[in-house]
Design a protein around this motif. Structure first.
Motif, PDB file in Angstrom:
ATOM      1  N   LEU A 260      47.468  19.410   1.003  1.00  0.00           N
ATOM      2  CA  LEU A 260      48.458  20.483   0.966  1.00  0.00           C
ATOM      3  C   LEU A 260      48.010  21.560   1.938  1.00  0.00           C
ATOM      4  O   LEU A 260      46.879  22.056   1.868  1.00  0.00           O
ATOM      5  N   LEU A 261      48.892  21.926   2.854  1.00  0.00           N
ATOM      6  CA  LEU A 261      48.612  22.960   3.840  1.00  0.00           C
ATOM      7  C   LEU A 261      49.609  24.097   3.673  1.00  0.00           C
ATOM      8  O   LEU A 261      50.816  23.871   3.597  1.00  0.00           O
ATOM      9  N   VAL A 262      49.107  25.313   3.630  1.00  0.00           N
ATOM     10  CA  VAL A 262      49.944  26.508   3.540  1.00  0.00           C
ATOM     11  C   VAL A 262      49.443  27.496   4.583  1.00  0.00           C
ATOM     12  O   VAL A 262      48.234  27.747   4.665  1.00  0.00           O
ATOM     13  N   GLN A 263      50.365  28.037   5.374  1.00  0.00           N
ATOM     14  CA  GLN A 263      49.940  28.964   6.407  1.00  0.00           C
ATOM     15  C   GLN A 263      50.891  30.154   6.531  1.00  0.00           C
ATOM     16  O   GLN A 263      52.073  30.079   6.189  1.00  0.00           O
ATOM     17  N   GLY A 264      50.347  31.256   7.049  1.00  0.00           N
ATOM     18  CA  GLY A 264      51.132  32.413   7.434  1.00  0.00           C
ATOM     19  C   GLY A 264      50.717  32.837   8.833  1.00  0.00           C
ATOM     20  O   GLY A 264      49.520  32.863   9.138  1.00  0.00           O
ATOM     21  N   ARG A 265      51.698  33.129   9.691  1.00  0.00           N
ATOM     22  CA  ARG A 265      51.416  33.536  11.064  1.00  0.00           C
ATOM     23  C   ARG A 265      52.210  34.783  11.412  1.00  0.00           C
ATOM     24  O   ARG A 265      53.381  34.901  11.070  1.00  0.00           O
ATOM     25  N   ILE A 266      51.570  35.708  12.101  1.00  0.00           N
ATOM     26  CA  ILE A 266      52.218  36.926  12.567  1.00  0.00           C
ATOM     27  C   ILE A 266      51.922  37.097  14.052  1.00  0.00           C
ATOM     28  O   ILE A 266      50.778  36.921  14.490  1.00  0.00           O
ATOM     29  N   VAL A 267      52.942  37.409  14.834  1.00  0.00           N
ATOM     30  CA  VAL A 267      52.794  37.834  16.220  1.00  0.00           C
ATOM     31  C   VAL A 267      53.493  39.181  16.334  1.00  0.00           C
ATOM     32  O   VAL A 267      54.675  39.295  16.006  1.00  0.00           O
ATOM     33  N   TRP A 268      52.771  40.197  16.800  1.00  0.00           N
ATOM     34  CA  TRP A 268      53.324  41.547  16.845  1.00  0.00           C
ATOM     35  C   TRP A 268      53.075  42.133  18.233  1.00  0.00           C
ATOM     36  O   TRP A 268      51.939  42.379  18.616  1.00  0.00           O
ATOM     37  N   GLY A 269      54.144  42.323  18.994  1.00  0.00           N
ATOM     38  CA  GLY A 269      54.031  42.845  20.340  1.00  0.00           C
ATOM     39  C   GLY A 269      54.290  44.342  20.404  1.00  0.00           C
ATOM     40  O   GLY A 269      55.099  44.878  19.647  1.00  0.00           O
ATOM     41  N   VAL A 270      53.593  45.002  21.315  1.00  0.00           N
ATOM     42  CA  VAL A 270      53.744  46.441  21.517  1.00  0.00           C
ATOM     43  C   VAL A 270      53.990  46.698  23.003  1.00  0.00           C
ATOM     44  O   VAL A 270      53.136  46.379  23.838  1.00  0.00           O
ATOM     45  N   ASN A 271      55.157  47.238  23.345  1.00  0.00           N
ATOM     46  CA  ASN A 271      55.502  47.556  24.730  1.00  0.00           C
ATOM     47  C   ASN A 271      55.226  46.375  25.660  1.00  0.00           C
ATOM     48  O   ASN A 271      54.489  46.492  26.647  1.00  0.00           O
TER      49      ASN A 271
END
Length: 392
Positions: A260-271
């Motif tokens: 079982l694989l569970v993941q969370g990913r965030i990409v947050w760009g600034v200007n």
């Protein structure tokens, strides 16, 4: 050759590679490729021991449908904790159109010419049996002419890395065979400085980059892997083209031949620079939606997948598994507040096929059928994908 279908895009590569030219251990090859953004013809080489030394060299030229690119790298790279010093040099040139997307379709593009030269050297300043710290000093010159703006920096940079080896052997994560995963801390911190450039009216500019990854094991059957990174340039006290990336992965492989694989990913760009978009769709983990269906300057993705490998090494030819998955995510454009109500979700099933390496490893293949729970008007709820590099 390779063939894959990524939602609404058919991708392929046909070519020839020789990994031991004339018995000398050198690699050469060529290929024709149809990619998401462009088609290309590639020729390349790799020499792992230049003149019988520890030094390596790799080069590649691509004749593309929208221009051309050239890359050359060489140096003495870190292979183990015992290596005391290293160096590398890189050259990168390209002239191409950087496509811009909206709603899964290309709506335009920016002509982008890039010239990049870099050299750096590193040395170990601290070593133990399972860890090392290195310091680096280097210089790079990067010139980008992007239709709507021009950037020209000569950057003196210093950095340090720390690596600790703490491997644990796992099955069914990315390979059918046991693989070693490093759960130890791995960190890096880099600073750069570019003096004022009168020709482009750029003031003194600072560059900063940092990354950290680490794992945590819960007994012999569960683990968590986390990594986070940030890179940006700073001019006049303002962060530019800054990108925060974070990923948390949980794996539970207590059941035989299952994970079982569970993941969370965030990409947050600034200007972000005008040619940079944060994209989300079937090629980037949201498997029920077209390639680059959602674009913006930040994105969130949550996924869970349960894999069951029911047939191992059948007749010595293939291994088979199935996967059930659910994904939820979205990409928000500049000026639009992020809201959980914008999240789009899908469910799906996948067939995993491989010899010795099942799952998403390049040696295997998977076929996924995903169903969008939050359909996009005018688009089918069903997305079929297959290939060697899709999935979780």
């Amino acid at each position: 050759g390779k063939l894959s279908k990524t939602g609404n895009r058919l991708l392929w590569e046909v070519g020839v590679d020789e990994s031991n030219l004339l018995g000398l251990g050198k690699s050469v090859g060529f290929s024709f490729t149809q990619q998401i953004d462009r088609d290309s013809f590639r020729v390349g080489f790799y020499d792992p021991q230049v003149a019988g030394s520890r030094h390596e060299m790799r080069g590649e030229y691509r004749d593309q449908s929208d221009g051309a690119s050239f890359r050359l790298t060489g140096g003495r790279f870190v292979k183990s904790l015992e290596d005391v010093w290293s160096y590398d040099a890189r050259i990168e040139h390209f002239d191409q159109t950087q496509p811009l997307y909206a709603g899964g379709e290309q709506i335009g593009g920016l002509r982008h010419s890039r010239r990049h030269y870099a050299v750096q050297g590193g040395r170990s300043v601290y070593r133990q049996h399972a860890s090392t710290m290195r310091v680096y000093l280097g210089y790079r010159h990067e010139f980008d002419d992007v239709e709507v703006e021009r950037r020209d920096y000569g950057v003196l940079q210093v950095g340090t890395t720390f690596v600790h080896h703490r491997y644990q052997q796992l099955r069914w994560i990315d390979h059918e065979r046991p693989v070693d995963v490093n759960l130890g801390a791995q960190s890096g911190l880099w600073f750069g400085y570019a003096v004022r450039n009168e020709s482009t009216r750029q003031g003194d500019t600072f560059f900063v980059a940092a990354n950290h990854s680490q794992g945590l094991a819960f007994g012999d059957s569960r683990m968590v892997l986390a990594n986070v990174s940030w890179a940006s340039r700073v001019r006049g006290g303002r962060a530019e083209n800054g990108t925060l990336r974070a990923r948390l992965l949980f794996a539970d492989y207590t059941l035989r031949r299952q994970v079982l694989l569970v993941q969370g990913r965030i990409v947050w760009g600034v200007n972000l620079d005008p040619e940079v978009q944060v994209k989300l769709g079937v090629a980037s983990g949201l498997r029920g939606y077209r390639v680059n269906e959602f674009v913006g300057d930040r994105s969130v993705l949550l996924s869970a997948e349960h894999r069951w490998f029911f047939a191992e090494d059948v007749l010595g030819l293939v291994s088979l598994g199935i996967a059930g998955f659910i994904d939820s995510g979205y990409a928000w454009p500049r000026g639009v507040p992020a809201s959980i109500r914008d999240m789009r979700s899908n469910v799906g099933l996948g067939l995993l096929i491989g010899r010795k390496q099942v799952s998403t490893a390049n040696a295997g293949m998977r076929i996924d059928m995903a169903y969008a729970l939050d359909p996009v008007p005018g688009q089918s709820r069903w997305v079929l994908s297959f290939g060697t590099s899709h999935g979780f």
